[in-house]
Design an enzyme around this catalytic site. Structure first.
Site, PDB file in Angstrom:
ATOM      1  N   LYS A 179      12.409  11.169   9.925  1.00 51.62           N
ATOM      2  CA  LYS A 179      12.693  12.194  11.301  1.00 51.62           C
ATOM      3  C   LYS A 179      12.782  13.806  10.653  1.00 51.62           C
ATOM      4  O   LYS A 179      12.762  14.443  11.699  1.00 51.62           O
ATOM      5  CB  LYS A 179      13.457  11.542  12.318  1.00 51.62           C
ATOM      6  CG  LYS A 179      13.511  10.053  12.843  1.00 51.62           C
ATOM      7  CD  LYS A 179      14.692   9.969  13.704  1.00 51.62           C
ATOM      8  CE  LYS A 179      14.306   8.696  14.251  1.00 51.62           C
ATOM      9  NZ  LYS A 179      13.220   8.219  15.231  1.00 51.62           N
ATOM     10  N   GLN A 214      18.822  11.920  15.663  1.00 52.24           N
ATOM     11  CA  GLN A 214      18.087  13.196  16.717  1.00 52.24           C
ATOM     12  C   GLN A 214      18.475  14.618  16.101  1.00 52.24           C
ATOM     13  O   GLN A 214      18.255  15.743  16.822  1.00 52.24           O
ATOM     14  CB  GLN A 214      17.689  13.061  18.040  1.00 52.24           C
ATOM     15  CG  GLN A 214      17.140  11.723  18.576  1.00 52.24           C
ATOM     16  CD  GLN A 214      15.502  11.718  17.498  1.00 52.24           C
ATOM     17  OE1 GLN A 214      15.048  12.564  17.371  1.00 52.24           O
ATOM     18  NE2 GLN A 214      15.248  10.055  17.570  1.00 52.24           N
TER      19      GLN A 214
HETATM   20  N1  C6P Z   1      14.786   6.554  17.701  1.00 50.21           N
HETATM   21  C1  C6P Z   1      13.122   7.387  19.373  1.00 50.21           C
HETATM   22  O1  C6P Z   1      11.271   7.589  19.037  1.00 50.21           O
HETATM   23  P1  C6P Z   1      15.677   4.158  12.561  1.00 50.21           P
HETATM   24  O2  C6P Z   1      14.530   3.692  13.519  1.00 50.21           O
HETATM   25  O3  C6P Z   1      16.144   3.311  12.360  1.00 50.21           O
HETATM   26  O4  C6P Z   1      14.934   5.446  11.730  1.00 50.21           O
HETATM   27  O5  C6P Z   1      16.138   5.375  13.527  1.00 50.21           O
HETATM   28  C2  C6P Z   1      17.185   3.991  14.969  1.00 50.21           C
HETATM   29  C3  C6P Z   1      18.026   5.850  15.627  1.00 50.21           C
HETATM   30  C4  C6P Z   1      18.986   5.425  15.523  1.00 50.21           C
HETATM   31  N2  C6P Z   1      19.674   6.202  17.100  1.00 50.21           N
HETATM   32  C5  C6P Z   1      18.557   7.530  16.964  1.00 50.21           C
HETATM   33  C6  C6P Z   1      19.303   8.260  18.008  1.00 50.21           C
HETATM   34  C7  C6P Z   1      17.291   7.570  17.560  1.00 50.21           C
HETATM   35  O6  C6P Z   1      16.852   8.054  17.859  1.00 50.21           O
HETATM   36  C8  C6P Z   1      16.763   6.203  16.360  1.00 50.21           C
HETATM   37  C9  C6P Z   1      15.715   6.109  16.386  1.00 50.21           C
HETATM   38  C10 C6P Z   1      13.014   6.666  17.822  1.00 50.21           C
HETATM   39  O7  C6P Z   1      13.445   6.981  19.424  1.00 50.21           O
HETATM   40  C11 C6P Z   1      12.663   4.979  17.401  1.00 50.21           C
HETATM   41  S1  C6P Z   1      13.169   4.189  18.252  1.00 50.21           S
END
Ligand code: C6P
Length: 405
Positions: free
Chosen positions: A220, A197
């Site tokens: 993201k 994030q």
């Molecule tokens: N958070 C959210 O809606 P991935 O799914 O592998 O791209 O990312 C995982 C992940 C790990 N750490 C943090 C801080 C995140 O925010 C996320 C993904 C999304 O908050 C989907 S659950």
């Protein structure tokens, strides 16, 4: 800011203009990224690092240029330190397995925090189960910031690694990772920063930050799904063992003994996502052409405006209101008698009005349990959102509250 570059923003949802405020879950893609995927499959698709033929060489060059671009984006010392993975979750699992195998033994300790995403909890928990290690948790203060004093008390000669989010995916709070890294390093402890994030919202310099590892996802940051990054300092990556065996990660294979490839390929078994890396490089170009600082400033102002509007609503409780944030704001709605309106109901009524937000535990159940609620409603901004989007969202929220009260 350049809404017209994102074709999906012209879509209608329930016959309303789409207001997309779920950017922390995934961002929408600009036309240049969509075009890059079409271009790759239309003009130069071939497996990388394997062929002498022209297309394979083009594909290899584009994949390696993308790695270089990622290295520049986060100011890594070299592109050898950039391992392409499937995403943040994959990066964290890979690190937990590799670091865990080499560095963690019975009785050792790993530190995470109360506000982590499940992807930064469960792989470490699984490692602890495998190795008989112990997971320690940095608690939160009443204002929902990390309790750094308590963290100092958790660090010990048994600590092997600290893994913390730079920005909370639920609260949007920017954690004091610089201080955490400094304190951990004073005790000789390595730190992994979950940048899922933060990389999309803040300028990132891993050398200045001095983190040992950084993980994030392309999707993201206006890039494609199925691609992520595990950055590690070269001295760590040289030391750590590969976790997956297969093509690409080897130097020589025989039934007697296999030797491994150099960095970063040692950690990249199998055919990599070279179309994804190319598309991500176009997303990086896109953001850099606007200016990373520019984007960060714009999104910050928008998130502050969004929070200000929410705070004005008497029956809305914003979490960590007033704290320094990047991108996301979480809240809940209460009835006049104090009863919580379930975040799912709020989310459904916003959706009916064309507004996309996320509701629930946001894959951070320990934090949601700590807040003592069934979930939150989370609005998160991207570079294409506008003040008008926020106004439409707030008007839709007021309408939803009237219907649910
Ligand atoms: N958070 C959210 O809606 P991935 O799914 O592998 O791209 O990312 C995982 C992940 C790990 N750490 C943090 C801080 C995140 O925010 C996320 C993904 C999304 O908050 C989907 S659950």
């Amino acid at each position: 800011m350049r809404r017209e570059d994102f074709p999906i923003l012209n879509e209608k949802v329930h016959e309303r203009a789409l207001v997309y405020l779920d950017n922390a879950a995934t961002t929408q893609k600009p036309q240049v990224v969509i075009d890059a995927i079409v271009e790759a499959y239309s003009h130069w698709n071939a497996n990388v690092h394997r062929g002498v033929h022209h297309l394979s060489q083009v594909a290899t060059q584009k994949h390696e240029e993308a790695r270089e671009k990622v290295a520049q984006l986060i100011h890594a010392q070299s592109s050898e330190e950039i391992i392409f993975t499937k995403g943040t979750t994959d990066s964290l699992n890979m690190l937990a397995r590799s670091f865990g195998e080499a560095m963690v033994n019975d009785g050792d300790e790993i530190i995470v925090s109360q506000l982590e995403h499940h992807s930064n909890i469960v792989p470490w928990q699984m490692l602890c189960e495998r190795k008989g290690a112990v997971l320690k948790v940095i608690p939160l203060r009443d204002d929902l910031t990390l309790d750094v004093e308590a963290f100092k008390g958790l660090l010990s000669e048994k600590t092997r690694l600290v893994s913390v989010a730079h920005v909370s995916n639920v609260l949007g709070i920017i954690n004091p990772v610089e201080e955490i890294i400094r304190l951990a390093h004073e005790k000789g402890v390595a730190v992994c920063v979950d940048g899922a994030q933060s990389v999309p919202h803040l300028a990132m310099d891993v050398q200045q930050l001095d983190c040992d590892f950084l993980v994030f996802s392309a999707h993201k940051m206006y890039g494609p799904t199925g691609l992520g990054v595990l950055y590690g300092k070269k001295e760590w990556l040289d030391k750590l063992p590969p976790v997956e065996g297969g093509g690409e990660m080897i130097e020589h294979v025989s039934f007697e003994k296999t030797t491994y490839n150099v960095l970063p390929y040692k950690f990249e078994a199998g055919t990599p996502n070279y179309v994804g890396s190319y598309a991500f490089s176009k997303a990086i170009d896109y953001v850099q052409a606007i200016g990373l600082e520019e984007v960060a400033k714009y999104e910050h102002e928008l998130a502050v405006y969004l929070e200000e509007q929410l705070v004005l609503l008497s029956n809305v409780r914003v979490y960590a209101a007033g704290q320094e944030k990047a991108g996301a704001v979480s809240f809940n709605v209460y009835k006049a008698d104090g009863g919580l309106i379930h975040p799912f109901d709020v989310g459904v009524l916003l959706d009916r009005q064309g507004v996309a937000v996320r509701t629930g535990h946001h894959c951070a159940e320990p934090l949601i349990d700590y807040l003592g609620v069934p979930g939150t409603v989370r609005a998160s901004v991207g570079l294409y959102n506008t003040k008008e989007d926020v106004d439409v969202f707030v008007a839709a929220l007021k309408k939803a509250i009237m219907m649910l009260e």
